[in-house]
Scaffold this motif. Structure first.
Motif, short mmCIF file in Angstrom:
data_model
loop_
_atom_site.label_atom_id
_atom_site.label_comp_id
_atom_site.label_asym_id
_atom_site.label_seq_id
_atom_site.Cartn_x
_atom_site.Cartn_y
_atom_site.Cartn_z
N ALA A 137 0.33 43.00 23.39
CA ALA A 137 1.41 43.57 24.21
C ALA A 137 2.55 42.58 24.35
N MET A 138 2.20 41.30 24.54
CA MET A 138 3.26 40.28 24.69
C MET A 138 4.04 40.13 23.38
N LEU A 139 3.30 40.21 22.27
CA LEU A 139 3.96 40.13 20.95
C LEU A 139 4.95 41.28 20.80
N ALA A 140 4.52 42.48 21.16
CA ALA A 140 5.39 43.66 21.02
C ALA A 140 6.66 43.47 21.84
N GLU A 141 6.50 42.93 23.03
CA GLU A 141 7.66 42.69 23.90
C GLU A 141 8.60 41.68 23.25
N ARG A 142 8.04 40.59 22.76
CA ARG A 142 8.88 39.53 22.16
C ARG A 142 9.55 40.01 20.87
N LEU A 143 8.86 40.86 20.10
CA LEU A 143 9.42 41.34 18.83
C LEU A 143 10.23 42.62 19.03
N ASN A 144 10.29 43.07 20.32
CA ASN A 144 11.01 44.30 20.64
C ASN A 144 10.52 45.49 19.80
N LEU A 145 9.18 45.58 19.72
CA LEU A 145 8.54 46.66 18.95
C LEU A 145 7.66 47.51 19.85
N PRO A 146 7.44 48.78 19.46
CA PRO A 146 6.47 49.58 20.21
C PRO A 146 5.07 49.01 19.98
N GLN A 147 4.14 49.34 20.86
CA GLN A 147 2.77 48.89 20.68
C GLN A 147 1.81 50.07 20.82
N VAL A 148 0.84 50.08 19.95
CA VAL A 148 -0.21 51.10 19.99
C VAL A 148 -1.52 50.32 19.99
N THR A 149 -2.21 50.33 21.13
CA THR A 149 -3.31 49.37 21.27
C THR A 149 -4.67 50.01 21.51
N PHE A 150 -5.72 49.20 21.29
CA PHE A 150 -7.11 49.63 21.47
C PHE A 150 -7.43 50.88 20.64
N ALA A 151 -7.02 50.83 19.38
CA ALA A 151 -7.27 51.98 18.50
C ALA A 151 -8.73 52.00 18.05
N SER A 152 -9.33 53.18 18.20
CA SER A 152 -10.69 53.37 17.66
C SER A 152 -10.64 54.20 16.39
N VAL A 153 -9.62 55.05 16.30
CA VAL A 153 -9.41 55.85 15.10
C VAL A 153 -7.92 55.72 14.75
N ILE A 154 -7.61 55.52 13.47
CA ILE A 154 -6.21 55.31 13.07
C ILE A 154 -5.85 56.29 11.95
#
Ligand SMILES: Cc1cc2nc3c(=O)[nH]c(=O)nc-3n(C[C@H](O)[C@H](O)[C@H](O)COP(=O)(O)OP(=O)(O)OC[C@H]3O[C@@H](n4cnc5c(N)ncnc54)[C@H](O)[C@@H]3O)c2cc1C
Length: 267
Positions: A137-154
């Motif tokens: 989440a911190m990376l997404a903030e710093r890179l100004n990118l959306p985040q999709v986290t804790f994926a079990s199925v992609i």
């Protein structure tokens, strides 16, 4: 497509993990390895690349850590990543989440300068030592990118990523448009073991070692001395006791067991 997978080097959970006098984890005196949960991140990045045959896809494994942390990148290269980056600098020791995400974000920006912007930054759901589950989440903030986290199925379609996040009470379906930061759980499927061919091929793959100045981070922004939070004390966990053994010689076993469970308020 440029994929960057963040892999952490952690003390081996079976080893006798120790803390230094300053309560940072002893990462040099004990054996370490690629964090098991990050193997799933590498696996998903490789599967992503394999699903997009014919496109020019590169998987770069990135780590921040002490000298031996290069082993985490090597394992990712053996699994099939194309290139590796190890951010190595004495000033990093004891870095907190804030500083870790800064170093990783700056390294990802430098990778982007060399290879083109990252379309997907893949992380594990957590490390197996500190288990903060916050760096993605911190990376997404710093890179100004959306985040999709804790994926079990992609699922992916074009520049769309859709995941299932399986929770205790509900399963959420979350989608996002690349470029984005994705964190994956251990429910995403088995991570491959490096083949002999993969281990041999990894020896020839590019592996860069960058210092803080290589990525434009001032040493005064990282490390224990500027950590916003730090471990202040540790207490050894009491050694496990053998536990109570119930011998059911006269049919009283069930009663003894329920008595024990009730005494522990399990029932
Ligand atoms: C016992 C312990 C307690 C700690 N408590 C705190 C605390 O309360 N607050 C605080 O700010 N810091 C704390 N830290 C420091 C923190 O662990 C480090 O900053 C660490 O590098 C990032 O946190 P994490 O391992 O929990 O990452 P998480 O947030 O669990 O990481 C998730 C993912 O981010 C990526 N990632 C994380 N670290 C790296 C890395 N070094 N290189 C490459 N990829 C990485 C991986 O893909 C990983 O799966 C603690 C460390 C320890 C060992």
């Amino acid at each position: 497509m440029n994929l960057v997978v963040c892999v952490k080097y952690v003390p081996d959970a079976t080893a006798d993990r120790k803390f230094e006098d300053d309560f940072t984890v002893d990462r040099l005196g004990v054996d370490g390895l690629l964090s098991e949960l990050d193997e799933y991140a590498v696996e998903q990045a490789l599967q992503f690349r394999e699903k997009r045959q014919g496109e020019e896809n590169t998987v770069t494994a990135l780590t921040m850590g002490p000298e031996k942390a290069v082993d985490a990148v090597r394992k990712a290269l053996q699994m099939g990543a194309d290139a590796g980056v190890h951010v190595l600098d004495d000033a990093i020791a004891g870095s907190d989440y804030i500083a870790t995400s800064l170093v990783l974000a700056k390294a990802i920006e430098k990778i982007a300068q060399e290879k083109g912007a990252a379309d997907l930054v893949v992380c594990g759901m957590a490390s197996t030592d500190a288990s903060g589950s916050v760096v993605p989440a911190m990376l997404a903030e710093r890179l100004n990118l959306p985040q999709v986290t804790f994926a079990s199925v992609i699922e992916t379609q074009g520049d769309q990523v859709r995941i299932k996040r399986v929770g205790d009470t509900a399963t959420e379906v979350i989608g996002g448009t690349m470029p984005l930061v994705l964190s994956v759980t251990d429910q995403t499927g088995e991570a491959r073991y490096p083949s002999f061919k993969g281990i041999m091929a990894a020896k020839k793959k590019p592996l860069d070692t960058w210092s803080l100045s290589d990525i434009g981070v001032d040493a005064g922004e990282v490390g224990l001395s500027v950590a916003w939070s730090a471990v202040e004390d540790t207490t050894e966990r009491p050694p496990r006791t053998a536990g109570e053994i119930v011998k059911d010689e006269d049919g009283s076993g069930a009663a003894a067991l329920t008595g024990f469970l009730a005494s522990k308020k399990f029932i």
